[in-house]
Write a protein that holds these residues in place. Structure first.
Motif, PDB file in Angstrom:
ATOM      1  N   GLN A 101      42.653  52.642  46.500  1.00  0.00           N
ATOM      2  CA  GLN A 101      43.048  51.378  47.130  1.00  0.00           C
ATOM      3  C   GLN A 101      41.986  50.276  47.001  1.00  0.00           C
ATOM      4  OE1 GLN A 101      46.240  50.518  48.414  1.00  0.00           O
ATOM      5  NE2 GLN A 101      46.541  52.312  47.112  1.00  0.00           N
ATOM      6  N   LYS A 102      41.050  50.440  46.082  1.00  0.00           N
ATOM      7  CA  LYS A 102      40.027  49.418  45.833  1.00  0.00           C
ATOM      8  C   LYS A 102      40.673  48.254  45.084  1.00  0.00           C
ATOM      9  CE  LYS A 102      36.190  49.928  46.423  1.00  0.00           C
ATOM     10  NZ  LYS A 102      35.372  49.586  47.596  1.00  0.00           N
ATOM     11  N   LYS A 103      40.402  47.042  45.517  1.00  0.00           N
ATOM     12  CA  LYS A 103      40.888  45.855  44.813  1.00  0.00           C
ATOM     13  C   LYS A 103      40.146  45.754  43.483  1.00  0.00           C
ATOM     14  CE  LYS A 103      41.689  43.176  48.995  1.00  0.00           C
ATOM     15  NZ  LYS A 103      41.233  41.978  49.734  1.00  0.00           N
ATOM     16  N   VAL A 104      40.920  45.534  42.408  1.00  0.00           N
ATOM     17  CA  VAL A 104      40.361  45.512  41.064  1.00  0.00           C
ATOM     18  C   VAL A 104      40.987  44.379  40.258  1.00  0.00           C
ATOM     19  CG1 VAL A 104      40.131  46.817  38.915  1.00  0.00           C
ATOM     20  CG2 VAL A 104      39.992  48.009  41.090  1.00  0.00           C
ATOM     21  N   ILE A 105      40.159  43.723  39.452  1.00  0.00           N
ATOM     22  CA  ILE A 105      40.651  42.768  38.457  1.00  0.00           C
ATOM     23  C   ILE A 105      40.128  43.218  37.102  1.00  0.00           C
ATOM     24  CG2 ILE A 105      40.590  40.403  37.588  1.00  0.00           C
ATOM     25  CD1 ILE A 105      40.281  39.420  40.438  1.00  0.00           C
ATOM     26  N   PRO A 106      41.021  43.718  36.227  1.00  0.00           N
ATOM     27  CA  PRO A 106      40.599  44.089  34.876  1.00  0.00           C
ATOM     28  C   PRO A 106      40.767  42.908  33.912  1.00  0.00           C
ATOM     29  CG  PRO A 106      42.781  44.975  35.319  1.00  0.00           C
ATOM     30  CD  PRO A 106      42.351  44.224  36.549  1.00  0.00           C
ATOM     31  N   ILE A 107      39.760  42.733  33.074  1.00  0.00           N
ATOM     32  CA  ILE A 107      39.777  41.687  32.049  1.00  0.00           C
ATOM     33  C   ILE A 107      39.436  42.334  30.721  1.00  0.00           C
ATOM     34  CG2 ILE A 107      38.704  39.539  31.224  1.00  0.00           C
ATOM     35  CD1 ILE A 107      37.809  39.043  34.149  1.00  0.00           C
ATOM     36  N   THR A 108      40.207  42.014  29.686  1.00  0.00           N
ATOM     37  CA  THR A 108      39.763  42.356  28.345  1.00  0.00           C
ATOM     38  C   THR A 108      39.235  41.071  27.727  1.00  0.00           C
ATOM     39  OG1 THR A 108      41.996  42.052  27.453  1.00  0.00           O
ATOM     40  CG2 THR A 108      41.329  44.302  27.994  1.00  0.00           C
ATOM     41  N   PHE A 109      38.116  41.196  27.038  1.00  0.00           N
ATOM     42  CA  PHE A 109      37.468  40.036  26.417  1.00  0.00           C
ATOM     43  C   PHE A 109      37.118  40.430  24.992  1.00  0.00           C
ATOM     44  CE2 PHE A 109      33.592  37.194  26.031  1.00  0.00           C
ATOM     45  CZ  PHE A 109      34.322  36.020  25.948  1.00  0.00           C
ATOM     46  N   THR A 110      37.907  39.926  24.057  1.00  0.00           N
ATOM     47  CA  THR A 110      37.800  40.315  22.659  1.00  0.00           C
ATOM     48  C   THR A 110      37.724  39.073  21.769  1.00  0.00           C
ATOM     49  OG1 THR A 110      40.207  40.443  22.440  1.00  0.00           O
ATOM     50  CG2 THR A 110      39.066  42.465  23.086  1.00  0.00           C
ATOM     51  N   PRO A 111      37.399  39.259  20.484  1.00  0.00           N
ATOM     52  CA  PRO A 111      37.239  38.095  19.606  1.00  0.00           C
ATOM     53  C   PRO A 111      38.485  37.222  19.451  1.00  0.00           C
ATOM     54  CG  PRO A 111      36.198  40.002  18.623  1.00  0.00           C
ATOM     55  CD  PRO A 111      36.960  40.493  19.825  1.00  0.00           C
ATOM     56  N   HIS A 112      39.662  37.822  19.267  1.00  0.00           N
ATOM     57  CA  HIS A 112      40.860  37.022  19.006  1.00  0.00           C
ATOM     58  C   HIS A 112      42.111  37.871  19.231  1.00  0.00           C
ATOM     59  CE1 HIS A 112      41.139  39.252  15.254  1.00  0.00           C
ATOM     60  NE2 HIS A 112      39.860  38.999  15.085  1.00  0.00           N
ATOM     61  N   TYR A 141      39.998  35.686  25.191  1.00  0.00           N
ATOM     62  CA  TYR A 141      39.466  35.761  23.832  1.00  0.00           C
ATOM     63  C   TYR A 141      38.243  34.866  23.707  1.00  0.00           C
ATOM     64  CZ  TYR A 141      44.041  37.772  23.268  1.00  0.00           C
ATOM     65  OH  TYR A 141      45.143  38.554  23.436  1.00  0.00           O
ATOM     66  N   LYS A 142      37.351  35.279  22.858  1.00  0.00           N
ATOM     67  CA  LYS A 142      36.112  34.522  22.663  1.00  0.00           C
ATOM     68  C   LYS A 142      36.381  33.123  22.127  1.00  0.00           C
ATOM     69  CE  LYS A 142      33.235  38.563  22.453  1.00  0.00           C
ATOM     70  NZ  LYS A 142      32.295  39.399  21.733  1.00  0.00           N
ATOM     71  N   THR A 143      37.545  32.915  21.522  1.00  0.00           N
ATOM     72  CA  THR A 143      37.912  31.585  21.038  1.00  0.00           C
ATOM     73  C   THR A 143      38.232  30.630  22.182  1.00  0.00           C
ATOM     74  OG1 THR A 143      40.203  32.339  20.791  1.00  0.00           O
ATOM     75  CG2 THR A 143      38.792  32.441  18.821  1.00  0.00           C
ATOM     76  N   GLU A 144      38.408  31.155  23.402  1.00  0.00           N
ATOM     77  CA  GLU A 144      38.765  30.333  24.562  1.00  0.00           C
ATOM     78  C   GLU A 144      37.545  29.816  25.327  1.00  0.00           C
ATOM     79  OE1 GLU A 144      42.652  31.819  26.593  1.00  0.00           O
ATOM     80  OE2 GLU A 144      41.477  33.609  26.028  1.00  0.00           O
ATOM     81  N   VAL A 145      36.361  30.291  24.975  1.00  0.00           N
ATOM     82  CA  VAL A 145      35.147  29.896  25.677  1.00  0.00           C
ATOM     83  C   VAL A 145      34.120  29.374  24.684  1.00  0.00           C
ATOM     84  CG1 VAL A 145      35.515  31.590  27.521  1.00  0.00           C
ATOM     85  CG2 VAL A 145      34.093  32.196  25.563  1.00  0.00           C
ATOM     86  N   GLU A 146      33.123  28.710  25.213  1.00  0.00           N
ATOM     87  CA  GLU A 146      32.007  28.247  24.377  1.00  0.00           C
ATOM     88  C   GLU A 146      30.844  29.211  24.596  1.00  0.00           C
ATOM     89  OE1 GLU A 146      28.926  24.525  24.172  1.00  0.00           O
ATOM     90  OE2 GLU A 146      30.954  24.138  24.920  1.00  0.00           O
ATOM     91  N   ILE A 147      30.332  29.741  23.501  1.00  0.00           N
ATOM     92  CA  ILE A 147      29.221  30.685  23.570  1.00  0.00           C
ATOM     93  C   ILE A 147      28.028  30.053  22.873  1.00  0.00           C
ATOM     94  CG2 ILE A 147      28.399  32.984  22.969  1.00  0.00           C
ATOM     95  CD1 ILE A 147      31.373  33.850  22.829  1.00  0.00           C
ATOM     96  N   GLU A 148      26.913  29.986  23.619  1.00  0.00           N
ATOM     97  CA  GLU A 148      25.707  29.353  23.073  1.00  0.00           C
ATOM     98  C   GLU A 148      24.480  30.081  23.608  1.00  0.00           C
ATOM     99  OE1 GLU A 148      23.644  25.201  24.057  1.00  0.00           O
ATOM    100  OE2 GLU A 148      25.642  24.982  23.149  1.00  0.00           O
ATOM    101  N   SER A 149      23.688  30.625  22.718  1.00  0.00           N
ATOM    102  CA  SER A 149      22.444  31.307  23.093  1.00  0.00           C
ATOM    103  C   SER A 149      22.642  32.304  24.234  1.00  0.00           C
ATOM    104  CB  SER A 149      21.369  30.295  23.488  1.00  0.00           C
ATOM    105  OG  SER A 149      21.038  29.510  22.384  1.00  0.00           O
ATOM    106  N   HIS A 150      23.531  33.254  24.027  1.00  0.00           N
ATOM    107  CA  HIS A 150      23.780  34.316  25.003  1.00  0.00           C
ATOM    108  C   HIS A 150      24.242  33.787  26.366  1.00  0.00           C
ATOM    109  CE1 HIS A 150      22.166  37.121  22.156  1.00  0.00           C
ATOM    110  NE2 HIS A 150      21.077  36.431  22.068  1.00  0.00           N
ATOM    111  N   PRO A 155      35.719  26.853  30.077  1.00  0.00           N
ATOM    112  CA  PRO A 155      36.411  25.564  30.144  1.00  0.00           C
ATOM    113  C   PRO A 155      37.040  25.387  31.529  1.00  0.00           C
ATOM    114  CG  PRO A 155      37.680  27.119  28.832  1.00  0.00           C
ATOM    115  CD  PRO A 155      36.378  27.791  29.181  1.00  0.00           C
ATOM    116  N   GLU A 156      37.372  24.178  31.862  1.00  0.00           N
ATOM    117  CA  GLU A 156      37.888  23.856  33.200  1.00  0.00           C
ATOM    118  C   GLU A 156      39.112  24.683  33.576  1.00  0.00           C
ATOM    119  OE1 GLU A 156      36.310  22.078  35.549  1.00  0.00           O
ATOM    120  OE2 GLU A 156      34.724  21.942  34.036  1.00  0.00           O
ATOM    121  N   GLU A 157      40.030  24.929  32.627  1.00  0.00           N
ATOM    122  CA  GLU A 157      41.240  25.688  32.971  1.00  0.00           C
ATOM    123  C   GLU A 157      40.910  27.148  33.317  1.00  0.00           C
ATOM    124  OE1 GLU A 157      41.054  25.444  28.422  1.00  0.00           O
ATOM    125  OE2 GLU A 157      40.910  24.002  30.044  1.00  0.00           O
ATOM    126  N   LEU A 158      39.900  27.735  32.663  1.00  0.00           N
ATOM    127  CA  LEU A 158      39.492  29.096  33.025  1.00  0.00           C
ATOM    128  C   LEU A 158      38.733  29.111  34.347  1.00  0.00           C
ATOM    129  CD1 LEU A 158      38.439  30.902  29.722  1.00  0.00           C
ATOM    130  CD2 LEU A 158      40.466  31.266  31.130  1.00  0.00           C
TER     131      LEU A 158
END
Length: 170
Positions: A101-112, A141-150, A155-158
């Protein structure tokens, strides 16, 4: 509210870890978030090891899961599945019930797209077996965010989506 964010990656300081850091930064004024790096150092589960008790590093993570109000996962997809280290952590928790009964939010974060689909299915099946309460699931997906120096910049919608998810958890 106390949140434990677990990077399911087998790589320390992976993109999933940095995503969780970005979410933790977004939520920092509203709640306490602890981010756990990659799980590659944890002992792999086996029934024989369970007979002698959980190793200390597993006990530590299980204690953090037990005391968290919400567990947030971010995982890549390896060979159409979740990484073995994440599956192993979930298996360590099967008999002891930390996710009951633990509250959980699963996210997959992949290149595309379409990657992440099978990892999400696998993670959801494991969480169901553990009787966790999945509040919402997210495929990013990694295309939905900006990645810079680790560092990941959301973005605002996320940002709005993650703030809404946090409110849903309270």
């Amino acid at each position: 509210m106390k949140i434990l964010a677990i990077s399911g990656s087998a790589s320390r300081l992976s993109g999933n870890y940095y995503l969780l850091q970005a979410i933790a930064d977004l939520w920092k004024d509203q709640t306490e978030v602890e981010v756990i790096e990659g799980l590659e150092e944890l002992s792999l589960f086996s029934p024989k090891k369970l007979e002698t008790g959980s190793p200390n590093e597993i006990k530590l993570v299980k204690d953090k899961i037990s005391t968290a109000d919400l567990v947030l996962f971010a995982t890549p997809e390896y060979s159409n599945n979740i990484p073995a280290c994440l599956k192993s952590l979930l298996e360590w928790c099967t008999a002891s019930g930390e996710f009951h009964q633990k509250k959980v939010i699963p996210i997959t974060f992949t290149p595309h797209e379409p990657r992440g689909k099978y990892a999400m299915q696998s993670l959801l099946m494991s969480l169901q077996a553990l009787n966790a309460r999945v509040l919402v699931q997210m495929t990013l997906y990694k295309t939905e965010v900006e990645i810079e120096s680790h560092k990941i910049y959301l973005p605002e919608e996320l940002k709005a989506l993650f703030l809404e998810a946090l409110q849903m958890c309270k």
